[in-house]
Every structure is written in structure tokens, then in C-alpha cells.
Design an enzyme around this catalytic site. Structure first.
Site, PDB file in Angstrom:
ATOM      1  N   ASP A   1       5.267  10.077  11.086  1.00 47.90           N
ATOM      2  CA  ASP A   1       5.388  10.590   9.712  1.00 47.90           C
ATOM      3  C   ASP A   1       4.055  10.378   8.997  1.00 47.90           C
ATOM      4  OD1 ASP A   1       6.512  11.731   7.461  1.00 47.90           O
ATOM      5  OD2 ASP A   1       7.570   9.925   6.831  1.00 47.90           O
TER       6      ASP A   1
ATOM      7  N   GLU B   1       4.594  -8.460   5.748  1.00 46.13           N
ATOM      8  CA  GLU B   1       3.434  -9.044   5.087  1.00 46.13           C
ATOM      9  C   GLU B   1       2.937  -8.111   3.980  1.00 46.13           C
ATOM     10  OE1 GLU B   1      -0.392  -9.288   7.051  1.00 46.13           O
ATOM     11  OE2 GLU B   1       0.146  -7.683   8.452  1.00 46.13           O
ATOM     12  N   HIS B   2       2.424  -8.707   2.927  1.00 47.66           N
ATOM     13  CA  HIS B   2       1.818  -7.934   1.839  1.00 47.66           C
ATOM     14  C   HIS B   2       0.365  -7.671   2.190  1.00 47.66           C
ATOM     15  CE1 HIS B   2       0.698  -6.850  -2.351  1.00 47.66           C
ATOM     16  NE2 HIS B   2      -0.441  -7.432  -1.999  1.00 47.66           N
ATOM     17  N   LEU B   3      -0.072  -6.421   2.038  1.00 49.47           N
ATOM     18  CA  LEU B   3      -1.475  -6.057   2.237  1.00 49.47           C
ATOM     19  C   LEU B   3      -2.002  -5.452   0.940  1.00 49.47           C
ATOM     20  CD1 LEU B   3      -1.286  -4.369   5.772  1.00 49.47           C
ATOM     21  CD2 LEU B   3      -2.028  -6.696   5.233  1.00 49.47           C
TER      22      LEU B   3
END
Length: 309
Positions: free
Chosen positions: A217, A89-91
Site C-alpha cells: 500500500d 515504536e514512535h519515530l
């Protein structure tokens, strides 16, 4: 890329949105579809599928805890010309600022999640009619992860181990040393590690390490915020010592005092943590040495010398 996404995701409309990004390892771009905007990371190297499958499993693991926001992964797809892509999904993310304290609190909740599952299981085992086998989610009792993940592009050895010190020495530091040896070898690094690995158990005397799900990370480039709160991405998850998480955070900045105060309000510091923090930073210095070359040699050797004092 548009045709690949249409075919693999059963979409009819795929258009570049104009949003692009990326880091040292992979590149990325967002696309508008009839199901909403997606973000696509792509890498043309042969090991890309392993890397992206590990990232997808890591995102799923973080999201499953319900503690901290992470992008929802959708699918790993092979590229016809080699390599792979990871669709998620794009945020609409921006740099971490006003949600720094919330990130600290939620990161602590992530680290405490497995311990809380254990405590819940212990409580329920004492309830008549509800045995241990009936818990909805079982806590993890060992160190490792169910699949290979990558810190950068280097695959991590995540085989399950009962002993944290053995896991960290063999499957984190020793693996990095082996990679250095394969490339060029470094006599001083070998000699220092031969001495240091005998001393490592002393840093954990009289303490029990509970497996915690780690991002793996967590530096400033892998955190951001939305209007609603903080978000983490590009994880390299495994179950390990919670203190490991703060190692790279302190090496490259990006985290203010409010983050640390909020985190330690839920996860208080324990005796010897400063020494162990250096030990955990050693992994990241060696990992950067293997990724980017001898510019990190001095930091790696200096850290080992400091730990031997």
C-alpha cells in the site's frame, strides 16, 4: 488508554506526549513511558484485531529483510469497549524530501531480497557439504502471505498460490468485484471484468514473475523520512509481482523523479510494464470504490476499458 497500556505492557509510567495522528481508517497517539516513547494506533471496529495483526506481521516482515526502515511493532491489544490497538515504536517522522532517492534504492532492495535468497541458495547447493536444507533463511516460492493483511480495512485473501496471474485475478480483483456485488452490484463492472479476466494472461506472456515481498500500500501517505533515511509504515504485505508496488504510488503522487530513477536503476522496466501498471491500479481503484463509494466508479471502469483496447 493509559491504564490499558500499563497493564498490557507492564509499564509504570504512561503519559500522552502530545503527538497525535491518524488516517482514514484508524487514529493514533504517542505516549511517553519509562522504556521510551511509543505510538499507539487504535480502532474501535470489530475487525480491528485482524487488521492490526496483519499490520504487525507486515512490519516484522519488512524489518526482517534489513533493507528499509519501518517502525518496530510491539503488541496488538484488545480494547475493553471493542476494537483493538497496535503499539509500536514512535519515530520522529517528517515528509519525504531529501531521502527520496534512498527510498527508491531501498524499495528495490526489498523487492530483490527474496530473489537474492534464491540465488544464494542456488550457489550454496553447489558447495560440497552444504545442502539446500542448511540455508539460514529459505526463499519464498509462492505468491501470498502467511496471514491475513488489510489494504485499508478490507481483509486481503493471501492464500498461497504458485501462479501469479491466478493469484492476482482471483484473490485481488475477483474479491473486490465480489464485495461490489454484495453492496449494490454494477452490471457494467461485471461485464467488463468478465471480458478482461480472459485477456490478463496476455499481459504476462514470456515473462516469469519472481515472488517479491511488497509493502502492498505504498502511496505518499505511507512513507516519510528520518534524519538517517527513509521510513515506510502502514504496510499490507504479501509476496507478489514487484511491479504491483508502483501502481498506487503513481495514482496519488508523493514520489519524485529521483525515487523512480533510483528504483529502476536496480529494477529495470520490462516490456509491457505500462499495461500491467494499469492492471495493478485497477485493484486500488476497486478497493477505493469499496471503501469510499461510487466516486471511484469512473476510474475503475475507465481502467478496465483501457486495458481491453
Amino acid at each position: 488508554m493509559e491504564e490499558l497500556l500499563r497493564r498490557e505492557l507492564s509499564l509504570s509510567r504512561v503519559q500522552p506526549s502530545g503527538h497525535s495522528g491518524g488516517g482514514c481508517i484508524s487514529e493514533g497517539r504517542s505516549y511517553d513511558t519509562e522504556r521510551g516513547r511509543v505510538y499507539v494506533k487504535y480502532n474501535h471496529k470489530a475487525e480491528a484485531r485482524v487488521m492490526f495483526e496483519g499490520e504487525m506481521a507486515s512490519l516484522e516482515a519488512v524489518r526482517s529483510t534489513g533493507t528499509i526502515r519501518a517502525p518496530n511493532p510491539i503488541k496488538v491489544i484488545d480494547q475493553p469497549g471493542g476494537g483493538a490497538v497496535l503499539v509500536m515504536e514512535h519515530l520522529d517522522m517528517r515528509s519525504l524530501n531529501r531521502h527520496s532517492a534512498a527510498l527508491g534504492e531501498q524499495l528495490a532492495d526489498l523487492h530483490l531480497h527474496n530473489q537474492r535468497l534464491r540465488e544464494k541458495l542456488d550457489r550454496e547447493s553447489g558447495i560440497v557439504g552444504k545442502g539446500a536444507g542448511q540455508a539460514e533463511v529459505q526463499p519464498v516460492e509462492k505468491f501470498g502471505f502467511h496471514t491475513v493483511t488489510c489494504c485499508g480495512s478490507i481483509p486481503l485473501v493471501n492464500d498461497w498460490q504458485e501462479d501469479w496471474v491466478a493469484f492476482y485475478c482471483r484473490q485481488r480483483i475477483q474479491r473486490q468485484m465480489e464485495l461490489l456485488e454484495e453492496k449494490s452490484g454494477d452490471r457494467e463492472a461485471r461485464e467488463l471484468w468478465a471480458q478482461l479476466q480472459l485477456k490478463v494472461p496476455q499481459f504476462f506472456s514470456e515473462m516469469a514473475v519472481v515472488p517479491a515481498l511488497l509493502h502492498g500500500d505504498l502511496w505518499g501517505g505511507n512513507v516519510a523520512e528520518l534524519d538517517t533515511g527513509p521510513v515506510v509504515f502502514d504496510p499490507a504485505c504479501f509476496y507478489g509481482h514487484a511491479e504491483f508496488e508502483l501502481a498506487i504510488a503513481g495514482m496519488f503522487g508523493g514520489f519524485g523523479s529521483s525515487f523512480y530513477s533510483a528504483y529502476h536503476s536496480k529494477m529495470p522496466k520490462t516490456p509491457g510494464c505500462e499495461k500491467r501498471l494499469k492492471l495493478y491500479q485497477l485493484f486500488h481503484y476497486l478497493n477505493h470504490w469499496n471503501h469510499f463509494g461510487g466516486g471511484y466508479r469512473g476510474s475503475s471502469l475507465g481502467t478496465m476499458r483501457s486495458l481491453l483496447k
